[in-house]
Every structure is written in C-alpha cells, then in structure tokens.
Design an enzyme around this catalytic site. Structure first.
Site, PDB file in Angstrom:
ATOM      1  N   ARG A   1     -11.824   5.424 -28.800  1.00 38.14           N
ATOM      2  CA  ARG A   1     -12.576   4.644 -29.777  1.00 38.14           C
ATOM      3  C   ARG A   1     -12.917   3.307 -29.115  1.00 38.14           C
ATOM      4  NH1 ARG A   1      -9.528   0.997 -29.479  1.00 38.14           N
ATOM      5  NH2 ARG A   1     -10.779  -0.121 -30.995  1.00 38.14           N
ATOM      6  N   GLY A   2     -13.629   2.469 -29.892  1.00 38.43           N
ATOM      7  CA  GLY A   2     -14.153   1.249 -29.297  1.00 38.43           C
ATOM      8  C   GLY A   2     -15.527   1.553 -28.735  1.00 38.43           C
ATOM      9  N   ALA A   3     -16.504   0.704 -29.057  1.00 39.43           N
ATOM     10  CA  ALA A   3     -17.902   1.033 -28.763  1.00 39.43           C
ATOM     11  C   ALA A   3     -18.163   1.385 -27.290  1.00 39.43           C
ATOM     12  CB  ALA A   3     -18.799  -0.118 -29.223  1.00 39.43           C
TER      13      ALA A   3
ATOM     14  N   ARG B   1     -20.202   9.528 -34.164  1.00 41.68           N
ATOM     15  CA  ARG B   1     -19.908   8.296 -34.904  1.00 41.68           C
ATOM     16  C   ARG B   1     -21.206   7.484 -34.996  1.00 41.68           C
ATOM     17  NH1 ARG B   1     -14.621   5.087 -33.664  1.00 41.68           N
ATOM     18  NH2 ARG B   1     -15.016   4.494 -35.836  1.00 41.68           N
TER      19      ARG B   1
ATOM     20  N   GLN C   1      -5.667  -0.586 -35.899  1.00 39.48           N
ATOM     21  CA  GLN C   1      -5.949  -0.763 -34.467  1.00 39.48           C
ATOM     22  C   GLN C   1      -5.372  -2.068 -33.921  1.00 39.48           C
ATOM     23  OE1 GLN C   1      -8.217   0.250 -36.723  1.00 39.48           O
ATOM     24  NE2 GLN C   1      -9.834   1.480 -35.813  1.00 39.48           N
TER      25      GLN C   1
ATOM     26  N   ASP D   1     -19.651  -3.437 -32.685  1.00 38.87           N
ATOM     27  CA  ASP D   1     -20.144  -2.081 -32.430  1.00 38.87           C
ATOM     28  C   ASP D   1     -21.658  -2.022 -32.347  1.00 38.87           C
ATOM     29  OD1 ASP D   1     -17.385  -1.736 -33.775  1.00 38.87           O
ATOM     30  OD2 ASP D   1     -17.835   0.184 -32.807  1.00 38.87           O
TER      31      ASP D   1
ATOM     32  N   ASN E   1     -18.975  -5.008 -37.098  1.00 40.05           N
ATOM     33  CA  ASN E   1     -17.670  -4.787 -36.460  1.00 40.05           C
ATOM     34  C   ASN E   1     -16.731  -4.208 -37.513  1.00 40.05           C
ATOM     35  OD1 ASN E   1     -15.961  -4.991 -34.119  1.00 40.05           O
ATOM     36  ND2 ASN E   1     -14.866  -6.610 -35.147  1.00 40.05           N
ATOM     37  N   LYS E   2     -15.524  -3.938 -37.094  1.00 47.47           N
ATOM     38  CA  LYS E   2     -14.527  -3.290 -37.957  1.00 47.47           C
ATOM     39  C   LYS E   2     -14.462  -3.943 -39.335  1.00 47.47           C
ATOM     40  CE  LYS E   2     -12.673  -0.370 -37.188  1.00 47.47           C
ATOM     41  NZ  LYS E   2     -13.238   0.945 -37.632  1.00 47.47           N
TER      42      LYS E   2
HETATM   43  O1  MRU Z   1     -13.346   2.294 -35.302  1.00 45.93           O
HETATM   44  P1  MRU Z   1     -13.095   1.720 -33.948  1.00 45.93           P
HETATM   45  O2  MRU Z   1     -11.639   1.564 -33.632  1.00 45.93           O
HETATM   46  O3  MRU Z   1     -13.847   2.440 -32.868  1.00 45.93           O
HETATM   47  O4  MRU Z   1     -13.694   0.261 -34.037  1.00 45.93           O
HETATM   48  C1  MRU Z   1     -13.664  -0.585 -32.918  1.00 45.93           C
HETATM   49  C2  MRU Z   1     -14.165  -1.945 -33.190  1.00 45.93           C
HETATM   50  O5  MRU Z   1     -14.498  -2.284 -34.286  1.00 45.93           O
HETATM   51  C3  MRU Z   1     -14.284  -2.849 -31.996  1.00 45.93           C
HETATM   52  O6  MRU Z   1     -14.149  -4.181 -32.398  1.00 45.93           O
HETATM   53  C4  MRU Z   1     -15.664  -2.662 -31.350  1.00 45.93           C
HETATM   54  O7  MRU Z   1     -15.909  -1.311 -31.077  1.00 45.93           O
HETATM   55  C5  MRU Z   1     -15.778  -3.423 -30.090  1.00 45.93           C
HETATM   56  S1  MRU Z   1     -14.822  -2.694 -28.793  1.00 45.93           S
HETATM   57  C6  MRU Z   1     -14.995  -3.633 -27.402  1.00 45.93           C
END
Ligand code: MRU
Length: 369
Positions: free
Chosen positions: A53-55, A90, A203, A244, A254-255
């Site tokens: 996970r993470g963009a 996603r 996370q 993201d 973002n999250k």
């Molecule tokens: O749902 P996730 O865990 O993939 O969400 C991740 C985030 O919100 C991060 O802040 C974002 O992807 C940036 S990662 C460098």
C-alpha cells in the site's frame, strides 16, 4: 532503509529473476514476512488486500504486475487485460494510473516477443526513480526541519505530526513525508514524531511507528483525535503528511482524517506540509473535492481491529456493536488553501496552480488555467 541492520527496499526481484517479492504489510509490525508474486492476478490481489500500500508502492507493484503478465502472454489482448485488472484495484492513488500508462506507452509499440524484457526493465526503472525522487523530497524538506529546530530552545526536539504511513514502507525506499525526518535525524537535528494511529487500518500505529522505531527516530503514537489538542498546547511545530493524489491546483487527497488535521493546524497557526513525488500529481484535474475518486473500503475494517492475541497469532476482534451500520471512506480531500506548502523532488512550492507549474513547467504544460 534498514530492518535489523539489513538494507531493504519494499519490492525486489526474487532469486529466480522473474517473481516479484514484497513485504507483507498486513503482518507488520508483528511479523516480517515476504510474499513472492508470480502473476498479474497475484499482484492485483496484493494491492487490493493491502499487502502492499502507499501510493508510490502501489504504482511500482502494478508496473511489475504488467511484467508478470507479459511473461506468460505478451499479446496485445493480454496487455490490455492486465492493465485493466491492475487499474481497477484501488481508485484514489493516481500513481497507479501513472505507472500503468507508462507501461502501456513503452509496451504497445513493441513486438510481443520484446515485451516481457522491456516490461521488467521499465518496472525496475520506475522503482529506481522512486527511490531517487523520495530521497530528493527528503533533501528539499530537510531545511524546513532545520529552520524549525533553530526556532526551538536549545536541545528541544522539533515536534512533527504525521498521519497514516508515508514512510519508506509506502514507497520503494525513503518515503515521502518521513524522508525529511530521516535525513534530519541522521544529521543530528533532534526530532520527535507524533504518530496518528490512523483508524481504521492503523497504518500509523502499525507501520509508521514500526519504521521510525527501526531507524531509532523518537516518536509517540497518539489516537487520531489527539492532534488538535496537542496543537492547541504548542506541542506540534509542523505537520507533514503524504498524498495519494494532488490536483493541478494543489488540492490533496490523503488518508481519511488528514483534512481534520489540516483544519486544526490552520486554527492553531501550525504549518501543514504535504510531501509528494511528481507521479502523485494528477494534472488532468483541478478541483479535488469534485474530481478525486474516494475509495470506499469494506465495513469489516471499521467493525474489527487486528492484532496478535496471547497465542501469538494475529486475530481480528469486533469493536462495533453488532447490527450497527458502518461506513468506511478511505481518503479525504484537503483543499489547497489549508496547505502551507508542497514538498516535491524539485523543491517546496505553494499549493496552487502557479506553485506547481513553477516547479514543473514541463509537466504542467497544457493544463487548463
Ligand atoms: O490506504 P493506504 O495505506 O494505501 O494509504 C496511504 C496514504 O494515505 C499515504 O499517505 C499516501 O499513499 C502517501 S504514501 C507516500
């Protein structure tokens, strides 16, 4: 970054030279386990189920997913099917679309026999570039922490609040929001990180705390609702989060919960920075609220929390009253007006069309004013 003294990236090729190994993030911080992905379907599952996970890491995994598909069938039909499968995993992180479009651009003109090798080479290039972009984000964010340290009484740490996980585990290496923090820590600047736990999937508590701890960065995990309270008491010097998808105008997805932190930061005069590599910018849209698709995830992530029980195995326990309806939007949008600055691989800019176009004139070309 290092785990138990050994350097890791988050994604690499197996010894067989073709399978793709990732760290299973659903097991962290309790187990460090890796998974070898052998097909585009397995790569898609790993993204969908948040093994990765993470963009930026989602984009890198999808790129290798295309390479895995090309290895078994390099026809145009198979390529389009793999792009569609991986692209549907996603919806919010635009790095996914960016990586897949890049793979398509490289592979479509090639003869099928040349596609698998080219796909592996391009996926590897995407990963190597991500490491360089994130390192550069760290270097451009470092002066912000140096300046914040200079304003503190001698010896007192700079207190940074972050939300979710935008560290090395969310990228190929270094991270985005955490990259300046790692460089500051390594440079001897005293830093302390407030880590939002980040319900529903935690996370922050699981991953950000894990990787900061592994690197020896002082940090404290807080519940998601504590940030405003700490800001009111002057205990947060700045906020740095990842994103993201950032629009051409500087709105930031973002999250879920990031927006509330930005509101609290604004109310308390706390600088609110967002760190991102350029593949996270969606140059095709301006209005984040109207145009960024927000992922809605399974209600079970809200009704249950997972962790190791006394038997050492990871179990999920229910925390919501049986029968209650739940909703689980996974991201929110912070409008550009609440963002103090965007920390990118080319420098720090205002969260605005002008700010982004100033740093990225080559990429912003043709974007509607
Ligand atoms: O749902 P996730 O865990 O993939 O969400 C991740 C985030 O919100 C991060 O802040 C974002 O992807 C940036 S990662 C460098």
């Amino acid at each position: 970054m290092k785990i138990n003294g050994q350097h890791y990236r988050t994604i690499w090729l197996a010894q067989d030279g073709w399978r793709v190994v990732v760290i299973d993030q659903t097991r962290l911080p309790f187990r460090f386990e890796t998974v070898a992905l052998g097909s585009a379907e397995q790569a898609a599952d790993a993204i969908r189920n948040m093994v990765v996970r993470g963009a930026p890491l989602i984009g890198a995994t999808a790129a290798y997913g295309v390479a895995l598909a090309m290895r078994s069938d390099a026809s145009g039909t198979a390529l389009e099917a793999a792009l569609a499968l991986l692209g549907a995993t996603r919806p919010t992180a635009v790095n996914l679309r960016w990586a897949l479009e890049r793979m398509r651009r490289v592979l479509v003109p090639l003869a099928p026999a040349a596609r698998a090798d080219a796909a592996y080479a391009e996926a590897t290039a995407i990963c190597d570039e991500d490491v360089a972009l994130c390192r550069s984000i760290g270097e451009h964010g470092l002066p912000l922490l140096r300046e914040a340290a200079a304003r503190k009484p001698a010896g007192q740490p700079v207190n940074i609040l972050t939300h979710c996980n935008a560290g090395w585990i969310a990228t190929v290496d270094w991270g985005t929001a955490l990259a300046p923090i790692y460089l500051a820590h390594d440079a001897g600047i005293p830093v302390h990180v407030w880590v939002d736990e980040t319900r529903p999937r935690n996370q922050g508590a699981a991953l950000t705390a894990y990787e900061l701890g592994a690197h020896g960065v002082p940090h404290t995990v807080i519940v998601d609702n504590a940030g405003g309270h700490l800001m009111q008491r002057g205990q947060v010097d700045l906020v740095i989060v990842g994103t993201d998808r950032t629009t051409a105008h500087g709105d930031v997805a973002n999250k879920i919960g990031t927006y509330l932190k930005a509101l609290a930061a604004d109310d308390n005069g706390v600088p609110f920075y967002v760190a991102l590599p350029s593949p996270t910018i969606d140059w095709t849209i301006r209005d984040g609220l109207a145009d960024i698709p927000i992922e809605e995830r399974a209600g079970r992530e809200v009704t249950h929390v997972a962790g190791p029980a006394e038997d050492g195995e990871i179990h999920a326990v229910r925390v919501v009253a049986p029968g209650s309806a739940v909703a689980n939007p996974a991201f929110d949008v912070t409008p550009a007006r609440l963002v103090t600055g965007l920390i990118t691989e080319r420098g720090v800019c205002a969260a605005s069309s002008e700010g982004l176009a100033g740093l990225f004139p080559d990429l912003a070309r043709g974007v509607a004013a």
